[in-house]
Design an enzyme around this catalytic site. Structure first.
Site, mmCIF file in Angstrom:
data_model
loop_
_atom_site.group_PDB
_atom_site.id
_atom_site.type_symbol
_atom_site.label_atom_id
_atom_site.label_comp_id
_atom_site.label_asym_id
_atom_site.label_seq_id
_atom_site.Cartn_x
_atom_site.Cartn_y
_atom_site.Cartn_z
ATOM 1 C CG ASP A 67 -1.734 -33.157 8.208
ATOM 2 O OD1 ASP A 67 -1.807 -33.749 9.451
ATOM 3 O OD2 ASP A 67 -2.468 -32.465 7.619
ATOM 4 C CE1 TYR B 184 -4.125 -1.577 -0.252
ATOM 5 C CE2 TYR B 184 -3.443 -2.709 1.772
ATOM 6 C CZ TYR B 184 -4.257 -2.450 0.347
ATOM 7 O OH TYR B 184 -5.480 -3.182 0.282
ATOM 8 C CD GLU C 163 1.179 -29.840 8.396
ATOM 9 O OE1 GLU C 163 1.133 -30.930 8.443
ATOM 10 O OE2 GLU C 163 0.398 -29.587 7.260
#
Lengths: 698, 367
Positions: free
Chosen positions: B248, B100, B196
């Site tokens: 995972d 920005y 995780e």
């Protein structure tokens, strides 16, 4: 060919009569009492003639009266076609006024809701002699154009009377005609209807009246119809008519009360097409038999040489010899197998192609002027092909293109320069090209995809010319493709004349014409793109230099000699984008559209190419609507002399046009000087002078 | 502020150096050009001895007077300017704020300096690598998206933060964890478990797993952000905590582990300070479903992307160990992937009470 048409339309009702009538009766009886038989005598008693008008009453879709919207267009089209044909044949520059009015049926309704319309078409043509009026307007298959091989809009003598009959069927109102053949003659007013049984006119009213016009014809029809703008509308048809007929001044009063004026921008009548005799390749066996019966010649060789074109007496002898018929045989005696051999021989003998002066093409200049007038674009081009022949019928294909948006129009939406937010992008055009089709100067609005012209447009590889094109689709972009076929006999796919049949010879000619147009467009597009990309390159650097210099300055704590750095960077930028060369590519040096004959290019600075035409068109448009663009042309027009000229031109309009030679030069000088004075005084004003000499095609 | 602006930091000097390149090139009428190291697989190598991914020496040129690069060049200068502004003001900011800050419409045109943040982020990374400055040094922070709980005490802006007394929510790991910003005052844990998924971290935290096994629980909610990685590295380095990774069982989990261990391809130059070559892969391994009798129906079929990514991983130099090749192959053969959450199929507290204790006891992990 013409014969064939006639024979079908005459024999068809007869042949269909025995089938059409008894069948329903027979099935009815059969259902009631299966055993009862009908004798041949009884059946014979039921046979009776069907009049042509009765036939068309039941089959009005064949002539383009399928639905109310199309019917309205067909009525206007037939009346305007007749008016234009008459004017052109008489050698008069046509002024045609079309007025559409809503006929209130109860309380007044909006034009889009109305179901009944009054169509009034007025021309400044030669007028019609009193005796002929009823039959021309209220007898089907009556006309002057059918029995000759000559290019004209109308062909069969059905159109206007069918329109009248349609009106009579749907509203019960007669056709009203005013006609005057000259200032000294009286104007006649007629109200006619058609006796649908006998195909004969019924005259309701016949009187002499006062008419303000010195000469011309006015037809008023009251019909059931639907007025809807957009595709295939009356408005579109008239607009397209004006493109292909820039020699016509057309005034259109819409049902909404608006008056649209299509000024005349081409001040020469198209050359008069000549009548020709049929070419042996273009006739069918039945027609040959008929011609053998009707001929005035006493010998076969005389008949062959006299009633066909391109058959010399020597060739006639030769044909007779090959067909093993005596050259002195009486044509009337030729029948059966002998005639058939003769027909075969005729088809197999090598005969020169038919003469082509029977066709009058619109011409490249007129097409350009028409396109330039009606379509706002950047690039225009037009091609007239040399004449070619299909089945013994000569024809000419013409094509034109109008491409792009006018520079003024491009700038308009950009003016409110709003910073773009995330996700906002410049809108990209995804519009497809528009094909406008003509046959003998008449726009074809229906059945586009069945038309040979449309197929040729699709099969042309527009990608080669810098346009986008998806498979089997029209090219993309702001493009209008104009295709015109002029012929003594345009092979329509149906009676309602909506699409041109797909003959190989025709398709080939259209493709060649389109390719030539495309090639020129490609040159233009590429030239422009090259310039634009150079421009963009330099622009990018110029834009970014500012940013980079500012950022560097801030990085250096604001102590940077900004101007010096900017100058240094700009110098590098210039040396890398080819400085003067870019100017040239941008067209700032004023190089004309080299290698682009019969083209007009519109740039922000002015018009290139056939400038004479363009300025002329603009002048004419200014005359037509002086108040339309006061800021643009106001100064130019107030110079005095041209204004008076224009006024006189307006007053003299119905008479012959004043010689333009001096006016033309004045106008060009005036426009050239005026529009370019700001940029390069003098530099451009010499250019139009160069191109004033009309360039002829190869 | 006045005192800070006087002293120009090293990073700021580097940023100003970019402006000097432009000025000097302009003087000599040459095209200003920056040299930017290439951030791609083609320009990284795996240093087996160090166990790190290292960046090669390949560089790309970014020059101003080249139509294809002009905009990027301009953007680079703009971002450099914004970064030096941060240095002067001694502020930190986010990637989005930089976007920005540098976004505006270029004078007399409809063109924006940046259209989306996707354009400014890579420019910042370009500057990181070409100036050899860490993002933290550039004062750019990422989102706080990590949590830590366990027997560790931090000093943050003078506040004492005892992560053993922060309930089950723990301490939110700041994006910049350099010693100047975050001090590790005390750490009595035996090891560090990096999870995780936030959900499983919550499970362990709620069950007070860390108290029972005297460990630090850390999560990065998916691919761990730099702050989390850097903090893990500091705890590992400064307090000798062994690091175990729990992810995972899918290619993305493997990759998360490899990033923690060896560093990422994109930011290979940071491996030096981020990677933990001794980190161990605790689970979920493709061998676990059998070992822990997870039913086949809690698995998820590998999709095409998974398979492609797994094959890609097998080709990475740092996955060449036979155990790892076997691990990935086993997943591909089974055609299934398993989420950590799937352990709940057996019991809500299966992870805390059975799975991890067993793993730790059996020292069942991959290197």
């Amino acid at each position: 060919m013409a014969k064939k048409k006639e024979s079908t339309s005459e024999t068809e009702p007869k042949s269909s009569a025995p089938r059409a009538n008894p069948e329903p009766v027979a099935t009815k009886k059969a259902a009631a009492k299966p055993a009862e038989r009908v004798t041949a005598v009884e059946m014979g008693a039921r046979q009776r003639e069907i009049s042509v008008s009765e036939f068309f009453t039941k089959n009005r879709h064949l002539l383009g009266f399928d639905n109310p919207r199309k019917a309205l267009l067909t009525c206007v089209k037939e009346a305007v076609d007749n008016a234009l044909d008459a004017c052109e044949e008489a050698g008069i520059l046509p002024d045609v006024t079309v007025r559409l009015e809503v006929v209130p049926n109860g309380e007044p309704v909006a034009p889009s809701q109305a179901s009944r319309f009054r169509i009034t078409v007025t021309d400044n043509g030669p007028g019609i002699v009193r005796q002929q009026i009823p039959r021309i307007f209220a007898k089907l298959l009556y006309g002057s154009k059918f029995h000759r091989l000559r290019m004209s809009r109308g062909q069969q003598g059905i159109g206007i009377s069918a329109a009248g009959m349609y009106g009579q069927l749907t509203t019960g109102k007669p056709v009203k005609i005013i006609s005057r053949i000259g200032p000294k003659a009286a104007a006649h007013f007629f109200e006619v209807q058609i006796d649908t049984k006998k195909n004969e006119p019924l005259v309701h009213e016949n009187k002499q009246i006062d008419w303000e016009q010195p000469r011309g014809t006015q037809v008023t029809l009251e019909v059931e119809g639907k007025y809807q703008k957009g595709r295939a509308s009356v408005d579109e048809w008239l607009e397209q008519t004006s493109i292909a007929n820039p020699h016509v001044k057309l005034i259109y009063q819409t049902p909404e009360g608006e008056t649209k004026e299509y000024p005349r921008t081409y001040h020469e009548l198209p050359p008069q097409p000549r009548e020709i005799k049929p070419h042996p390749y273009g006739i069918e066996f039945g027609m040959l038999l008929k011609m053998l019966q009707d001929t005035k010649s006493h010998t076969l060789s005389g008949f062959l040489a006299g009633d066909f074109c391109r058959v010399s007496p020597q060739l006639a002898e030769e044909i007779c010899k090959t067909a093993k018929v005596s050259p002195t045989a009486k044509p009337r005696d030729l029948k059966g197998p002998v005639a058939e051999t003769l027909y075969k021989t005729l088809q197999e003998t090598k005969i020169m192609a038919p003469p082509t002066n029977c066709i009058s093409p619109i011409g490249e200049k007129a097409i350009l002027s028409g396109l330039y007038k009606q379509i706002k674009g950047e690039f225009y081009t037009a091609v007239s092909r040399p004449p070619a022949v299909y089945r013994g019928n000569p024809f000419i294909i013409e094509a034109g293109l109008a491409y792009g948006n006018r520079p003024q129009d491009q700038n308009k939406p950009q003016q409110p320069a709003m910073p773009k937010a995330e996700g906002e992008h410049e809108e990209e055009d995804s519009e497809l090209a528009r094909v406008i089709r003509y046959a003998n100067r008449v726009p074809l609005l229906y059945q586009q995809s069945a038309c040979s012209t449309f197929k040729a447009v699709l099969s042309t590889t527009w990608k080669n010319y810098g346009l986008t094109q998806s498979r089997g689709a029209l090219p993309g972009g702001p493009l209008v493709i104009f295709v015109h076929m002029a012929s003594v006999w345009v092979p329509f796919t149906s009676e309602s004349k909506e699409a041109i049949a797909d003959y190989d010879e025709i398709q080939k000619e259209i493709t060649l014409a389109l390719r030539e147009c495309g090639r020129r467009l490609g040159l233009f597009v590429r030239r422009r793109e090259r310039a634009a990309s150079e421009y963009r390159r330099r622009n990018i650097f110029e834009l970014y230099i500012e940013e980079v210099v500012d950022a560097c300055n801030r990085l250096k704590g604001g102590k940077l000699p900004k101007e010096k750095l900017k100058e240094q960077l700009q110098k590098i930028a210039n040396s890398r984008t080819g400085g003067a060369k870019t100017d040239e590519a941008l067209g700032k040096t004023g190089a004309g559209p080299e290698g682009l004959p019969h083209s007009i290019i519109v740039t922000a600075e002015g018009v290139e190419g056939e400038t004479e035409l363009a300025t002329r068109v603009e002048a004419d448009q200014a005359t037509a609507a002086p108040s339309a663009e006061p800021d643009l042309l106001g100064d130019t027009l107030s110079v005095g002399e041209p204004v008076s000229k224009k006024k006189t031109a307006k007053e003299n309009r119905p008479k012959n046009f004043p010689k333009k030679t001096t006016t033309k030069a004045d106008q060009i000088a005036l426009f050239a000087g005026e529009s370019r004075a700001k940029k390069k005084p003098g530099g451009r004003s010499t250019k139009p002078a160069k191109t004033v000499a009309p360039r002829k095609p190869k | 502020m006045t005192t800070k602006t006087k002293k120009t930091t090293l990073v700021e000097k580097k940023l100003i150096g970019l402006a000097d390149i432009v000025i000097q090139s302009a003087e000599r009428a040459k095209d200003p050009t920056f040299q930017i190291p290439i951030r791609a697989l083609s320009n990284v190598s795996f240093n087996e001895r160090k166990g790190l991914i290292e960046m090669g020496s390949k560089k790309q040129e970014r020059s101003f007077f080249n139509v294809g690069m002009a905009k990027k060049f301009m953007q680079t200068v703009l971002v450099a300017d914004a970064l030096s502004e941060l240095q002067r003001a001694d502020l930190t900011t986010s990637l989005r704020e930089i976007y920005y800050r540098t976004k505006h419409t270029i004078q007399d045109s409809h063109e924006n300096t940046f259209d989306t943040q996707d354009e400014s982020d890579p420019v910042i990374e370009d500057l990181e690598v070409s100036l050899a400055a860490l993002r933290e040094e550039l004062h750019v922070r990422a989102e706080n998206s990590g949590s830590i709980v366990g027997p560790v005490v931090f000093g943050d802006d003078g506040d004492r933060v005892d992560c053993a007394k922060l309930g089950k929510g723990g301490y939110s790991v700041p994006s910049i964890v350099e010693p100047e910003y975050l001090e590790i005052r005390r750490c009595t844990a035996d090891f560090l478990l990096l999870v995780e998924k936030g959900t499983q971290w919550n499970r362990l935290s709620e069950d007070k797993f860390w108290r029972r096994y005297n460990c630090v629980l850390l999560t990065g909610n998916g691919q761990p952000p730099r702050g989390v990685r850097r903090l893990a590295r500091r705890l590992h380095e400064e307090h000798r905590l062994p690091v175990y990774v729990l992810v995972d069982n899918d290619p993305w989990g493997y990759y998360i582990y490899s990033v923690i261990k060896q560093g990422s391809i994109n930011l290979a130059f940071e491996s030096q300070r981020m990677a933990i070559p001794k980190a161990k892969f605790m689970g979920l391994s493709s061998a676990d479903p059998e070992q822990y009798e997870l039913p086949r129906n809690v698995g998820i079929k590998l999709n095409e992307k998974d398979i492609a990514r797994a094959k890609e991983l097998m080709n990475y130099q740092w996955f060449q160990k036979p155990a790892w090749q076997a691990e990935i192959k086993r997943m591909l053969t089974s055609g299934l992937k398993y989420e950590l959450d799937a352990l709940a199929n057996k019991d809500f507290q299966y992870l805390t009470k059975k799975y991890l204790p067993k793993k730790l006891q059996e020292r069942d992990w991959l290197d």
